[in-house]
Scaffold this active site. Structure first.
Site, short mmCIF file in Angstrom:
data_model
loop_
_atom_site.label_atom_id
_atom_site.label_comp_id
_atom_site.label_asym_id
_atom_site.label_seq_id
_atom_site.Cartn_x
_atom_site.Cartn_y
_atom_site.Cartn_z
N ASN A 208 -5.06 -14.88 1.86
CA ASN A 208 -5.83 -15.43 0.74
C ASN A 208 -5.10 -16.63 0.17
O ASN A 208 -4.02 -16.99 0.64
CB ASN A 208 -6.09 -14.34 -0.31
CG ASN A 208 -4.80 -13.78 -0.86
OD1 ASN A 208 -4.02 -14.48 -1.47
ND2 ASN A 208 -4.56 -12.48 -0.61
N ASP A 276 -7.36 -6.40 0.19
CA ASP A 276 -7.98 -5.09 0.00
C ASP A 276 -8.17 -4.35 1.33
O ASP A 276 -8.23 -3.14 1.36
CB ASP A 276 -9.33 -5.24 -0.69
CG ASP A 276 -9.15 -5.68 -2.14
OD1 ASP A 276 -8.26 -5.11 -2.81
OD2 ASP A 276 -9.85 -6.60 -2.60
N PRO A 303 -3.83 0.44 0.82
CA PRO A 303 -3.48 1.23 -0.36
C PRO A 303 -3.56 0.34 -1.60
O PRO A 303 -3.23 -0.85 -1.53
CB PRO A 303 -2.02 1.64 -0.10
CG PRO A 303 -1.50 0.68 0.91
CD PRO A 303 -2.69 0.28 1.74
N PHE A 323 -2.92 -7.53 -12.71
CA PHE A 323 -3.64 -8.80 -12.84
C PHE A 323 -5.07 -8.58 -12.39
O PHE A 323 -5.33 -7.69 -11.58
CB PHE A 323 -2.96 -9.89 -11.99
CG PHE A 323 -1.83 -10.56 -12.72
CD1 PHE A 323 -0.66 -9.87 -13.00
CD2 PHE A 323 -1.95 -11.88 -13.15
CE1 PHE A 323 0.36 -10.47 -13.70
CE2 PHE A 323 -0.92 -12.49 -13.84
CZ PHE A 323 0.24 -11.79 -14.12
N LYS A 337 -11.37 -2.71 -14.93
CA LYS A 337 -10.28 -2.60 -13.94
C LYS A 337 -9.05 -1.95 -14.56
O LYS A 337 -8.37 -1.15 -13.93
CB LYS A 337 -9.94 -4.01 -13.41
CG LYS A 337 -9.21 -4.03 -12.10
CD LYS A 337 -9.10 -5.43 -11.52
CE LYS A 337 -10.32 -5.82 -10.70
NZ LYS A 337 -10.21 -7.18 -10.12
N LYS A 341 -7.65 1.40 -12.88
CA LYS A 341 -6.34 1.43 -12.23
C LYS A 341 -5.32 2.25 -13.03
O LYS A 341 -4.33 2.69 -12.49
CB LYS A 341 -5.81 0.00 -12.06
CG LYS A 341 -6.77 -0.89 -11.28
CD LYS A 341 -6.14 -1.43 -10.04
CE LYS A 341 -7.09 -2.37 -9.32
NZ LYS A 341 -6.56 -2.83 -8.05
N1 CTP Z 1 -3.61 -4.65 -6.34
C1 CTP Z 1 -2.70 -3.84 -5.67
N2 CTP Z 1 -3.02 -3.35 -4.45
C2 CTP Z 1 -4.19 -3.64 -3.86
C3 CTP Z 1 -5.13 -4.46 -4.53
C4 CTP Z 1 -4.80 -4.94 -5.76
O1 CTP Z 1 -1.63 -3.58 -6.20
N3 CTP Z 1 -4.47 -3.14 -2.67
C5 CTP Z 1 -3.28 -5.12 -7.68
C6 CTP Z 1 -3.08 -6.60 -7.81
O2 CTP Z 1 -1.72 -6.95 -7.63
C7 CTP Z 1 -3.54 -6.86 -9.22
C8 CTP Z 1 -4.63 -5.83 -9.44
O3 CTP Z 1 -4.39 -4.81 -8.49
O4 CTP Z 1 -2.53 -6.60 -10.16
C9 CTP Z 1 -6.03 -6.28 -9.33
O5 CTP Z 1 -6.24 -7.04 -8.18
P1 CTP Z 1 -7.69 -7.59 -7.85
O6 CTP Z 1 -7.64 -8.22 -6.50
O7 CTP Z 1 -8.18 -8.42 -8.99
O8 CTP Z 1 -8.48 -6.25 -7.89
P2 CTP Z 1 -9.06 -5.34 -6.79
O9 CTP Z 1 -8.52 -3.99 -6.96
O10 CTP Z 1 -8.88 -5.98 -5.49
O11 CTP Z 1 -10.59 -5.30 -7.23
P3 CTP Z 1 -11.80 -6.24 -6.82
O12 CTP Z 1 -11.46 -6.85 -5.51
O13 CTP Z 1 -12.92 -5.28 -6.78
O14 CTP Z 1 -11.95 -7.24 -7.94
#
Ligand code: CTP
Length: 397
Positions: A208, A276, A303, A323, A337, A341
């Site tokens: 990304n 993700d 995870p 974040f 979120k 979380k």
């Molecule tokens: N995060 C994480 N592990 C993942 C995905 C996300 O630790 N597998 C953490 C990121 O570091 C961030 C937060 O979760 O602090 C949110 O990340 P974001 O990408 O905005 O959220 P997602 O859980 O991916 O949700 P979505 O894609 O549905 O917005």
């Protein structure tokens, strides 16, 4: 870690003086400036030339060198430093320090200085155990002198017990701890940062646009407030910060492993843009082009590192900060979120095309906690990091 810090290193006369050469190297690797003072007895164990070559500067040794007196008096020599380190600190040097003697350059500097002093004692075990040395040690501690070591082990004289000088890296750690100040001293904070790379085959991956700039700035800001920072980073565009423990990973699964290894911590800041999904069956051979068949990628869910840490039954940090990178309905999505979380705060930002956040130098964030939303004005990522570090230090106070 010690960038720009000035260390006046007094090398006493003991067999451990050879370790001081390595100490100089380790200090310079970390950006410190080392001014060496080699005692007359120290010269019996290491040569002024080798000390000078490693320190990249002149070695001071003779109290009555008139040229030096004109160019830099011995009192000034001891005061320009951020820290005076005595390694090895022999029984004789410790006795001189405790008694306030000043009959050579090393002891004169130690008596004339108003700079903090750290000593690394090294001597025969009987000399260390002798009531006189223990009395001197207590006096020095009472005078505010810091002490690292000695360690126990086999000694050069064939005896066993306490008296070996601490290892150069232990001395470096004691120096860093002595020179670090700030409201986060004694706090251990984990920061995840950067993107993750999820392999498709040995040459291709899914990634990304995260540059790692915001996470790096946060780690730097926390370290400059005195925190011990463990920085777990994916393959980022920016160089990792100074003075932090850097753990490099590629994939989300590796990041989770590194995060689990870093626990327990006082706070966790999860700034990484973790993928993700990963390719379920990454190929260990390069996928080849074929005219008729397009490759099909199956995905598996990665995870959720933030959620796992925030909802862990054991070792949950006191403060967990996530974040939320959103492209629309920023506050609604980020608020949901935070609850989903289980983290304490969410730092939400708009990463939609045109916001310039991903890969840019500025950020506009909203900090959401159990009390509500705080809208921060647009500012540099460095400023966001400093404000967040201050907020963290208040929360952990
Ligand atoms: N995060 C994480 N592990 C993942 C995905 C996300 O630790 N597998 C953490 C990121 O570091 C961030 C937060 O979760 O602090 C949110 O990340 P974001 O990408 O905005 O959220 P997602 O859980 O991916 O949700 P979505 O894609 O549905 O917005």
């Amino acid at each position: 870690m010690l960038t720009g810090k000035h260390i006046l290193l007094i090398i006493g006369g003991g067999i451990a003086a050879f370790k001081s050469l390595d100490l100089i190297r380790r200090l310079r690797e970390r950006g410190a400036l080392v001014t060496p003072v080699l005692s007359k007895a120290g010269e019996a164990f290491v040569t002024p030339l080798s000390v000078s070559a490693l320190a990249g500067t002149k070695v001071y040794g003779d109290l009555f060198d008139l040229t030096d007196e004109a160019e830099m008096g011995h009192i000034r020599l001891s005061r320009v430093a951020d820290l005076v380190v005595v390694a090895p600190a022999t029984a004789d040097l410790m006795a001189k320090m405790a008694g306030g003697l000043a009959n050579d350059l090393a002891s004169t500097l130690l008596l004339a200085t108003d700079t903090p002093v750290l000593i690394a004692p090294a001597m025969n075990v009987r000399m260390w155990d002798h009531p006189a040395t223990q009395r001197n040690l207590a006096t020095l501690r009472n005078d505010g002198v810091d002490v690292v070591g000695p360690n126990s082990g086999d000694m050069a004289c064939g005896e066993f017990g306490p008296g070996r000088m601490a290892d150069p890296l232990e001395i470096v750690a004691a120096i860093a701890a002595r020179l670090t100040t700030g409201p986060l001293v004694g706090k251990r904070i984990l920061v995840t940062s950067g993107p993750t790379h999820e392999p498709i085959d040995p040459v291709r991956y899914i990634a990304n646009r995260s540059s790692g700039a915001q996470g790096t700035a946060i780690a730097q800001a926390l370290a400059s407030l005195g925190a011990e920072v463990i920085f777990v980073t994916g393959p980022a565009d920016v160089a990792p910060p100074e003075g932090v423990e850097v753990i490099r990973v590629q994939t989300a699964q590796e990041m989770l492993g590194a995060v689990e290894d870093a626990l327990p911590v006082d706070a966790g800041v999860f700034a990484a843009a973790v993928a993700d999904w990963r390719v379920a069956d990454a190929s260990d051979r390069k996928l080849k082009k074929s005219k008729d068949v397009m490759p099909r990628l199956e995905f598996a869910e990665n995870p959720d590192i933030l959620r796992q840490v925030a909802q862990a039954a054991e070792n949950r940090p006191r403060l967990v900060i996530g974040f939320a990178a959103e492209t629309h309905d920023v506050i609604e999505n980020a608020t949901a979120k935070r609850l989903r979380k289980g983290c304490d705060w969410i730092v939400a930002n708009d990463v939609s095309t045109g916001s310039g956040v991903m890969g840019g130098t500025e950020n506009t964030v909203i900090v959401i906690d159990d009390k509500g939303c705080e809208n921060w004005p647009k500012m540099s990522k460095t400023e966001v990091a400093k404000r967040l570090a201050d907020r963290i230090s208040q929360a952990l106070a």
